[in-house]
Design an enzyme around this catalytic site. Structure first.
Site, short mmCIF file in Angstrom:
data_model
loop_
_atom_site.label_atom_id
_atom_site.label_comp_id
_atom_site.label_asym_id
_atom_site.label_seq_id
_atom_site.Cartn_x
_atom_site.Cartn_y
_atom_site.Cartn_z
NE ARG A 61 -2.58 -1.53 3.22
CZ ARG A 61 -3.28 -1.51 4.33
NH1 ARG A 61 -4.53 -1.16 4.34
NH2 ARG A 61 -2.71 -1.85 5.46
CD GLU A 98 4.37 -11.76 18.52
OE1 GLU A 98 3.95 -12.18 19.60
OE2 GLU A 98 3.70 -11.05 17.75
#
Length: 173
Positions: A61, A98
């Protein structure tokens, strides 16, 4: 049109792309020409007098806002993509997530030594990809003037991953 008005045009979509995620959909904002102009102006504004040579947009985006922000700043536009998506010689930076790792790349000619560069994306969350984009600029010999985002998810702490970078956000959640 101010940030409050722009925020009203961002649609919240719960549980997308997976359960527990609240997706911030900017497509309604993109449909409104006045809102799109205001968003581009707001993302570009912090760097209007900075003599920017290049804007780097982060996949995917960031490709929507990046080119028009580059035009607003009188700069060229370069792509930062996920690893393996660019067809020519690249600089590559791997970074940790993560649970695992990822990589981004840019063409070796996207940033030339000494160029003044701004990173642009629609949203900053954890900041890992934006930090990797800044590292790509440094590896190419460019100077990162800062980063500008339409949306910041402040609870995720992405700004902290960009320590030493001039970070701007138009809408903060």
């Amino acid at each position: 049109m101010d940030a409050t008005a722009l925020r009203k045009l961002i649609r919240d979509i719960p549980d997308f792309p997976k359960p527990g995620i609240l997706f911030r959909d900017l497509t309604p904002l993109l449909l409104d020409p006045a809102a799109l102009r205001a968003a581009v102006d707001a993302v570009a504004a912090p760097f209007q007098s900075a003599r920017v040579d290049r804007v780097l947009g982060i996949e995917s985006r960031g490709f929507l806002l990046g080119p028009v922000v580059a035009l607003a700043l009188g700069a060229g536009f370069g792509l930062v993509r996920k690893g393996g998506k660019l067809p020519w010689n690249t600089h590559r930076v791997e970074y940790t997530l993560e649970y695992g790792s990822d990589a981004v790349e840019m063409h070796t000619d996207a940033v030339e030594p000494g160029q003044r560069v701004v990173v642009v994306d629609d949203l900053i969350a954890t900041g890992g990809t934006a930090a990797a984009a800044v590292e790509l600029i440094r590896r190419a010999g460019g100077s990162c003037l800062g980063a500008s985002f339409l949306i910041e998810l402040s609870a995720l702490g992405g700004r902290a991953r960009l320590a030493g970078v001039d970070v701007h956000s138009v809408i903060v959640y």
